[in-house]
Enzyme design. Sequence first.
Site, PDB file in Angstrom:
ATOM      1  N   TYR A   1      24.152  92.190  42.255  1.00  0.00           N
ATOM      2  CA  TYR A   1      24.576  93.520  41.799  1.00  0.00           C
ATOM      3  C   TYR A   1      25.095  93.425  40.355  1.00  0.00           C
ATOM      4  CZ  TYR A   1      27.360  97.384  40.480  1.00  0.00           C
ATOM      5  OH  TYR A   1      27.854  98.423  39.738  1.00  0.00           O
TER       6      TYR A   1
ATOM      7  N   ASP B   1      21.406  87.239  47.218  1.00  0.00           N
ATOM      8  CA  ASP B   1      21.868  88.451  47.904  1.00  0.00           C
ATOM      9  C   ASP B   1      21.464  89.684  47.103  1.00  0.00           C
ATOM     10  OD1 ASP B   1      23.802  89.584  50.069  1.00  0.00           O
ATOM     11  OD2 ASP B   1      24.348  90.594  48.207  1.00  0.00           O
TER      12      ASP B   1
ATOM     13  N   TYR C   1      20.925  98.220  44.508  1.00  0.00           N
ATOM     14  CA  TYR C   1      21.126  97.603  43.196  1.00  0.00           C
ATOM     15  C   TYR C   1      19.983  97.922  42.219  1.00  0.00           C
ATOM     16  CZ  TYR C   1      24.329  94.871  46.134  1.00  0.00           C
ATOM     17  OH  TYR C   1      25.277  94.477  47.036  1.00  0.00           O
TER      18      TYR C   1
ATOM     19  N   LYS D   1      19.442  94.934  52.055  1.00  0.00           N
ATOM     20  CA  LYS D   1      20.409  95.802  52.753  1.00  0.00           C
ATOM     21  C   LYS D   1      19.856  97.208  52.976  1.00  0.00           C
ATOM     22  CE  LYS D   1      24.214  93.273  50.596  1.00  0.00           C
ATOM     23  NZ  LYS D   1      23.878  92.950  49.194  1.00  0.00           N
TER      24      LYS D   1
ATOM     25  N   HIS E   1      24.068  98.061  55.261  1.00  0.00           N
ATOM     26  CA  HIS E   1      24.947  97.910  54.096  1.00  0.00           C
ATOM     27  C   HIS E   1      26.364  98.442  54.360  1.00  0.00           C
ATOM     28  CE1 HIS E   1      24.566  97.761  49.406  1.00  0.00           C
ATOM     29  NE2 HIS E   1      25.749  97.357  49.785  1.00  0.00           N
TER      30      HIS E   1
ATOM     31  N   GLN F   1      28.949  90.981  56.347  1.00  0.00           N
ATOM     32  CA  GLN F   1      29.235  90.712  54.930  1.00  0.00           C
ATOM     33  C   GLN F   1      30.333  91.676  54.479  1.00  0.00           C
ATOM     34  OE1 GLN F   1      27.129  91.520  50.739  1.00  0.00           O
ATOM     35  NE2 GLN F   1      25.873  90.199  52.002  1.00  0.00           N
TER      36      GLN F   1
ATOM     37  N   TYR G   1      31.821  88.884  49.939  1.00  0.00           N
ATOM     38  CA  TYR G   1      31.373  89.458  48.657  1.00  0.00           C
ATOM     39  C   TYR G   1      32.568  89.722  47.768  1.00  0.00           C
ATOM     40  CZ  TYR G   1      32.200  94.489  50.058  1.00  0.00           C
ATOM     41  OH  TYR G   1      32.725  95.688  50.443  1.00  0.00           O
TER      42      TYR G   1
ATOM     43  N   ILE H   1      26.728  80.472  36.063  1.00  0.00           N
ATOM     44  CA  ILE H   1      25.869  80.255  37.242  1.00  0.00           C
ATOM     45  C   ILE H   1      25.923  78.761  37.601  1.00  0.00           C
ATOM     46  CG2 ILE H   1      23.496  80.327  38.130  1.00  0.00           C
ATOM     47  CD1 ILE H   1      23.001  82.757  36.267  1.00  0.00           C
ATOM     48  N   LYS H   2      25.821  77.930  36.568  1.00  0.00           N
ATOM     49  CA  LYS H   2      25.881  76.472  36.793  1.00  0.00           C
ATOM     50  C   LYS H   2      27.234  76.068  37.369  1.00  0.00           C
ATOM     51  CE  LYS H   2      22.555  74.929  33.351  1.00  0.00           C
ATOM     52  NZ  LYS H   2      22.395  74.768  31.903  1.00  0.00           N
TER      53      LYS H   2
HETATM   54  P1  NDP Z   1      31.983  88.694  42.051  1.00  0.00           P
HETATM   55  O1  NDP Z   1      33.307  88.817  42.668  1.00  0.00           O
HETATM   56  O2  NDP Z   1      31.044  87.665  42.534  1.00  0.00           O
HETATM   57  O3  NDP Z   1      32.295  88.503  40.513  1.00  0.00           O
HETATM   58  C1  NDP Z   1      31.503  88.893  39.523  1.00  0.00           C
HETATM   59  C2  NDP Z   1      32.214  88.863  38.184  1.00  0.00           C
HETATM   60  O4  NDP Z   1      32.811  87.606  37.913  1.00  0.00           O
HETATM   61  C3  NDP Z   1      31.161  89.124  37.164  1.00  0.00           C
HETATM   62  O5  NDP Z   1      31.694  90.014  36.240  1.00  0.00           O
HETATM   63  C4  NDP Z   1      30.877  87.762  36.544  1.00  0.00           C
HETATM   64  O6  NDP Z   1      30.559  87.906  35.180  1.00  0.00           O
HETATM   65  C5  NDP Z   1      32.222  87.042  36.727  1.00  0.00           C
HETATM   66  N1  NDP Z   1      32.064  85.599  36.998  1.00  0.00           N
HETATM   67  C6  NDP Z   1      31.131  84.985  37.762  1.00  0.00           C
HETATM   68  N2  NDP Z   1      31.318  83.655  37.776  1.00  0.00           N
HETATM   69  C7  NDP Z   1      32.397  83.404  36.995  1.00  0.00           C
HETATM   70  C8  NDP Z   1      33.071  82.228  36.616  1.00  0.00           C
HETATM   71  N3  NDP Z   1      32.680  81.033  37.036  1.00  0.00           N
HETATM   72  N4  NDP Z   1      34.148  82.346  35.785  1.00  0.00           N
HETATM   73  C9  NDP Z   1      34.548  83.558  35.333  1.00  0.00           C
HETATM   74  N5  NDP Z   1      33.946  84.707  35.667  1.00  0.00           N
HETATM   75  C10 NDP Z   1      32.872  84.644  36.494  1.00  0.00           C
HETATM   76  O7  NDP Z   1      31.191  90.113  42.042  1.00  0.00           O
HETATM   77  P2  NDP Z   1      30.489  91.115  42.977  1.00  0.00           P
HETATM   78  O8  NDP Z   1      31.431  92.218  43.282  1.00  0.00           O
HETATM   79  O9  NDP Z   1      29.211  91.428  42.303  1.00  0.00           O
HETATM   80  O10 NDP Z   1      30.170  90.391  44.346  1.00  0.00           O
HETATM   81  C11 NDP Z   1      29.157  89.415  44.489  1.00  0.00           C
HETATM   82  C12 NDP Z   1      27.924  89.960  45.192  1.00  0.00           C
HETATM   83  O11 NDP Z   1      28.241  90.417  46.493  1.00  0.00           O
HETATM   84  C13 NDP Z   1      27.272  91.191  44.536  1.00  0.00           C
HETATM   85  O12 NDP Z   1      26.584  90.881  43.349  1.00  0.00           O
HETATM   86  C14 NDP Z   1      26.421  91.666  45.666  1.00  0.00           C
HETATM   87  O13 NDP Z   1      25.269  90.857  45.787  1.00  0.00           O
HETATM   88  C15 NDP Z   1      27.372  91.478  46.862  1.00  0.00           C
HETATM   89  N6  NDP Z   1      28.184  92.680  47.156  1.00  0.00           N
HETATM   90  C16 NDP Z   1      27.991  93.288  48.378  1.00  0.00           C
HETATM   91  C17 NDP Z   1      28.688  94.427  48.708  1.00  0.00           C
HETATM   92  C18 NDP Z   1      28.459  95.064  50.033  1.00  0.00           C
HETATM   93  O14 NDP Z   1      28.879  96.225  50.224  1.00  0.00           O
HETATM   94  N7  NDP Z   1      27.846  94.396  50.995  1.00  0.00           N
HETATM   95  C19 NDP Z   1      29.662  95.045  47.802  1.00  0.00           C
HETATM   96  C20 NDP Z   1      29.855  94.296  46.569  1.00  0.00           C
HETATM   97  C21 NDP Z   1      29.131  93.164  46.301  1.00  0.00           C
HETATM   98  P3  NDP Z   1      29.167  87.421  34.531  1.00  0.00           P
HETATM   99  O15 NDP Z   1      28.022  87.977  35.301  1.00  0.00           O
HETATM  100  O16 NDP Z   1      29.256  88.014  33.171  1.00  0.00           O
HETATM  101  O17 NDP Z   1      29.194  85.921  34.529  1.00  0.00           O
END
Ligand code: NDP
Length: 324
Positions: free
Chosen positions: A25, A51, A56, A85, A118, A191, A217, A278-279
């Site tokens: 997302y 995921d 999205y 979803k 979802h 989830q 999540y 990501i890494k």
């Molecule tokens: P996360 O809690 O995973 O965090 C994402 C944020 O953290 C982004 O802004 C990212 O920035 C930053 N980030 C990632 N890695 C690091 C790191 N190592 N250090 C510092 N900052 C970091 O976000 P989400 O709310 O997106 O949740 C993850 C996934 O869960 C979603 O993408 C989706 O697939 C799922 N989801 C499902 C839901 C549901 O209703 N079932 C609802 C919400 C999410 P950047 O990209 O700039 O690195």
Amino acid sequence: MAPSRTLKVTMNDGNTIPVLGLGTYAPRSVPKSEGERATKVAIEVGFRHIDGAFLYENEKEVGQAIRAKIADGTVTREDIFYTGKLWNTFHRPELVRPSLEETLKSLQLDYIDLYIIHWPVSFKPGKKMFLTDENLKFISDTVDLRDTWEAMEKCKDAGLVKSIGVSNFNRRQLEMILNKPGLKYKPVCNQVECHPYLNQSKLLEFCKSKDIILVAYSSLGSHREAEWTDQKSPILLEDPVLGAIAKKHNRTPAQVILRYQIQRGVVVLAKSFTEKRIKENFEVFEFQLTLEDMKDIDGINKNLRYVIFDQFKEHPNYPFKDEY
Ligand code: NDP
């Protein structure tokens, strides 16, 4: 062939799920091509669990990335675990399979590994999204989620999806499915939002007792810019307890959080579209938190939910009014 060091766990239907997944997302301002780029990087790094969701609006790009990495020999289709979803407008039983088929078409895949409901809130068909023109207005539909679930079971029987589960269900809603007369398949997972500020210990215990996997999540504290998060909430990644534990292990707070979830039996998602992060997020298999670290992290729980979805609050199936 890239080495995959991702651990997997077995779900209640016998299929396995990698314990760490990439979230896809991103806020609408982010170009959809970013999802493609990030998914490719993630697969190269070793992520095998992706995921996604119809909501999205980037399943086409994410699918392109997966297929490109299969085509160039980095992975096989069997290596990849993709979650899709079922959006709220498709809860009516006759809409479930067409919705999954639309996801398959976007991805250009024959099957997906996991399809989950979802949200437990049903919308009338036709209103595709809730965050656009009709902002904040939802039109609730009276669908019995047990009927939706039966339609999900049929998708599994048809071979369009390997495993089926739910998302954002509270205990009562999970029990409603589990107690459904004639239940053919239990949900393999629920989830939900889960991180050190909302550690979901009661829901986790309940899920474990029913052999349902809790998938976390927003495990890193979600997106500050997301439409549905409270901008004033404290920043999880800046928590001093997490900072101290990270320092002790020569790791980052994000790695500590991901490791915490894996060690407590939670499958965890992390969204990043930044190569370096990501890494970083994948490097959680070579260190361990101590029992004391785990207890300290348990201690910072605040029952703080970042993803509130105020828009759904008046819906009869809004899940977050119950304690868990
Ligand atoms: P996360 O809690 O995973 O965090 C994402 C944020 O953290 C982004 O802004 C990212 O920035 C930053 N980030 C990632 N890695 C690091 C790191 N190592 N250090 C510092 N900052 C970091 O976000 P989400 O709310 O997106 O949740 C993850 C996934 O869960 C979603 O993408 C989706 O697939 C799922 N989801 C499902 C839901 C549901 O209703 N079932 C609802 C919400 C999410 P950047 O990209 O700039 O690195």
